[in-house]
Scaffold this motif. Sequence first.
Motif, PDB file in Angstrom:
ATOM      1  N   ASP A 191       8.762 -28.618  -3.221  1.00 40.35           N
ATOM      2  CA  ASP A 191       8.124 -27.956  -2.234  1.00 40.35           C
ATOM      3  C   ASP A 191       6.471 -28.519  -1.993  1.00 40.35           C
ATOM      4  OD1 ASP A 191      10.227 -26.458  -1.459  1.00 40.35           O
ATOM      5  OD2 ASP A 191       9.256 -24.706  -2.754  1.00 40.35           O
ATOM      6  N   THR A 204       4.764 -30.573   1.096  1.00 41.92           N
ATOM      7  CA  THR A 204       3.609 -30.254   1.609  1.00 41.92           C
ATOM      8  C   THR A 204       2.524 -31.522   1.774  1.00 41.92           C
ATOM      9  OG1 THR A 204       3.577 -28.062   0.841  1.00 41.92           O
ATOM     10  CG2 THR A 204       1.313 -29.017   1.196  1.00 41.92           C
ATOM     11  N   GLU A 210       4.849 -31.306   5.887  1.00 45.16           N
ATOM     12  CA  GLU A 210       5.447 -30.123   5.986  1.00 45.16           C
ATOM     13  C   GLU A 210       4.992 -28.948   5.340  1.00 45.16           C
ATOM     14  OE1 GLU A 210       9.572 -30.587   5.160  1.00 45.16           O
ATOM     15  OE2 GLU A 210       9.562 -32.562   5.048  1.00 45.16           O
ATOM     16  N   HIS A 211       4.389 -28.356   6.302  1.00 41.62           N
ATOM     17  CA  HIS A 211       3.644 -26.897   5.690  1.00 41.62           C
ATOM     18  C   HIS A 211       4.701 -25.899   5.404  1.00 41.62           C
ATOM     19  CE1 HIS A 211       0.670 -23.985   5.123  1.00 41.62           C
ATOM     20  NE2 HIS A 211       1.282 -22.996   6.113  1.00 41.62           N
ATOM     21  N   LYS A 212       5.096 -25.522   3.824  1.00 40.60           N
ATOM     22  CA  LYS A 212       6.073 -24.886   3.398  1.00 40.60           C
ATOM     23  C   LYS A 212       5.491 -23.925   2.377  1.00 40.60           C
ATOM     24  CE  LYS A 212      10.656 -25.238   1.348  1.00 40.60           C
ATOM     25  NZ  LYS A 212      11.267 -23.991   2.238  1.00 40.60           N
ATOM     26  N   SER A 269       0.854 -20.251  -0.404  1.00 43.77           N
ATOM     27  CA  SER A 269       0.755 -21.386   0.937  1.00 43.77           C
ATOM     28  C   SER A 269      -0.504 -22.146   0.615  1.00 43.77           C
ATOM     29  CB  SER A 269       0.596 -20.423   1.943  1.00 43.77           C
ATOM     30  OG  SER A 269       0.505 -21.185   3.162  1.00 43.77           O
ATOM     31  N   SER A 270      -0.187 -23.703   0.738  1.00 40.68           N
ATOM     32  CA  SER A 270      -1.186 -24.537   0.299  1.00 40.68           C
ATOM     33  C   SER A 270      -1.310 -25.655   1.322  1.00 40.68           C
ATOM     34  CB  SER A 270      -0.897 -25.017  -1.028  1.00 40.68           C
ATOM     35  OG  SER A 270       0.312 -25.792  -0.893  1.00 40.68           O
ATOM     36  N   LYS A 271      -2.554 -26.332   1.234  1.00 36.75           N
ATOM     37  CA  LYS A 271      -2.563 -27.638   2.131  1.00 36.75           C
ATOM     38  C   LYS A 271      -3.283 -28.461   1.198  1.00 36.75           C
ATOM     39  CE  LYS A 271      -4.367 -27.025   6.219  1.00 36.75           C
ATOM     40  NZ  LYS A 271      -5.185 -26.548   7.339  1.00 36.75           N
ATOM     41  N   LEU A 309      -4.553 -30.222  -3.841  1.00 35.37           N
ATOM     42  CA  LEU A 309      -4.182 -29.270  -3.136  1.00 35.37           C
ATOM     43  C   LEU A 309      -5.028 -28.019  -3.009  1.00 35.37           C
ATOM     44  CD1 LEU A 309      -0.017 -29.483  -3.504  1.00 35.37           C
ATOM     45  CD2 LEU A 309      -1.397 -30.251  -1.643  1.00 35.37           C
ATOM     46  N   GLY A 334      -4.938 -23.896  -2.089  1.00 37.52           N
ATOM     47  CA  GLY A 334      -4.127 -22.774  -1.349  1.00 37.52           C
ATOM     48  C   GLY A 334      -4.405 -21.364  -1.813  1.00 37.52           C
TER      49      GLY A 334
END
Length: 536
Positions: free
Chosen positions: A105, A109, A113-115, A134-136, A147, A149
Amino acid sequence: MSKMIMKKEDQASEDSQQIADLEQTIRELKNEIDLVKRGFTEKEEFYKLHLENLNDVVFSIDNEGNFTYISPAIENFTDYIPEEVIGTSFTKYIHPEDLPGLIEDMDRTIKGEHKPYMFRVIAKSGKTTHVHTSSKVIIKDGGITGLSGIMVNIDRLKKVEFELMKEKEKAQHYLNVSNVIFIAIDRFQNITLMNRKAEEVLGYSENEILGKNWFDLFISEEISEELKEIFSQIIAGEVELFEYHDNPVVTRSGQERIISWHNSLLYDSNGHITGLLASGIDVTEKKIAEKELLSAKLEAETANQAKTIFIANMSHELRTPLNAVIGFSEILLERKFGDINERQEKYLSNINSSGKRLLDAFNLMLELSKIESEVFELEYNTIEVSEFINGLREHFVPMIREKQQELSFDVNTDVKYMVVDIEKLKHSIAHLIENASKFSQTDSPIKVEVHDTGKDIVFEISDKGIGISEENIDKLFDPFTQIDSSSTRTYGGMGLGLCLAKKHSEMHGGSLSVSSELNKGSTFTFTIPIKPEIKK
């Protein structure tokens, strides 16, 4: 010289002013810097305060997977303080079973893909907690440096989910142990649930047919499209649901089974129809039995009708010559064609009485046949109760006395009138009195008691005769049945009298019952309504 001195003084004054202005500018800049620093500090303190008081965990990791920041909330469900976590790899805190999926996952990211991720975190004590993350990506100087989040504790949610799953499993267990078929179909006609009984009847496992179209898989082509259309109209709310209905389904083996369904609609939280839940019972064998029973009933009715026609024809063919025999024997006995001797009179009397007995037997058979064929109707009339009883007394007391028996009447009713078929009532009570006399010894008393219940009038005919054993009482009212059926039986009769008396009572809306003890006597209770409900 003085001019030069003045110029120098002016220059010095100008320089002094510029220095003063520069110092002022520096002070203003310093003040602005102080304001910016103070604002930055306030914002830093504001964000830090909120981060530290946030129940959810804010974090960042570098490209090597080491934490570069984590908020104090991490201590709430791991017992680790931020200083213990920062600089360590995130893999240290993830449940081993969840780690491969989490890494996949995170790769998605990084690829854009924002997952969100769901996994278990291991606390210092070894306890696991379910979290949702949830992370970016962090971008610096045009490159990904890590990352960042937010991590949310969803342990309570998972516990609720687990409890719901347990309840679902329990409900599925109840469905499975039930001997009833359960099927759920969504609005698109696809199967979403089935129980073990459904698997057993239909021949498929749940995994094989979940998501398959119910009508395509289990309904024959001849009616499939029609039922699909009806189902769509029900889901759209255009027609009412058929709560109960029977229809055939085709099993895996190709066999057709008839299922009796009870249907109910399923709704979402907004009240919209989402599908249908049906419980069903396999009634194939029952339907086959009903069909066979109906066929047997039709055959019996046909046979009964043939019997009725036969008896009617035979009755006509036999009654005509019998009436001639009875009539001519009576004429001869009356000596209208000359005198007869004693022997001739005896033979003629035997011919006459035997003919009448045979005629009575045919009349009884014809009447029973009509009753069983349901073509017989009662002819109701209003009669006076006392007059009817007096008629019985006048007719039977001398007759019974000739047999050296005693017949008594005990009337205990204030009912003056009753509505009956007089001939059927007279025939029934007369037969019960005759039976009591026939099965009683000489000097034996016979008693007729009459009373009412307010709604019914009751005739009880009692004797002290031979009585009836308990095992023979049930067959006493069967047609053509004699308790003593041997060829040497003592008492005559065709076994139709009691059967007809019972049918007469029931046609009036009443009953005929008996209580008896072998060698001690019997009591027959004939009950009919005073004012029956006459069907028109």
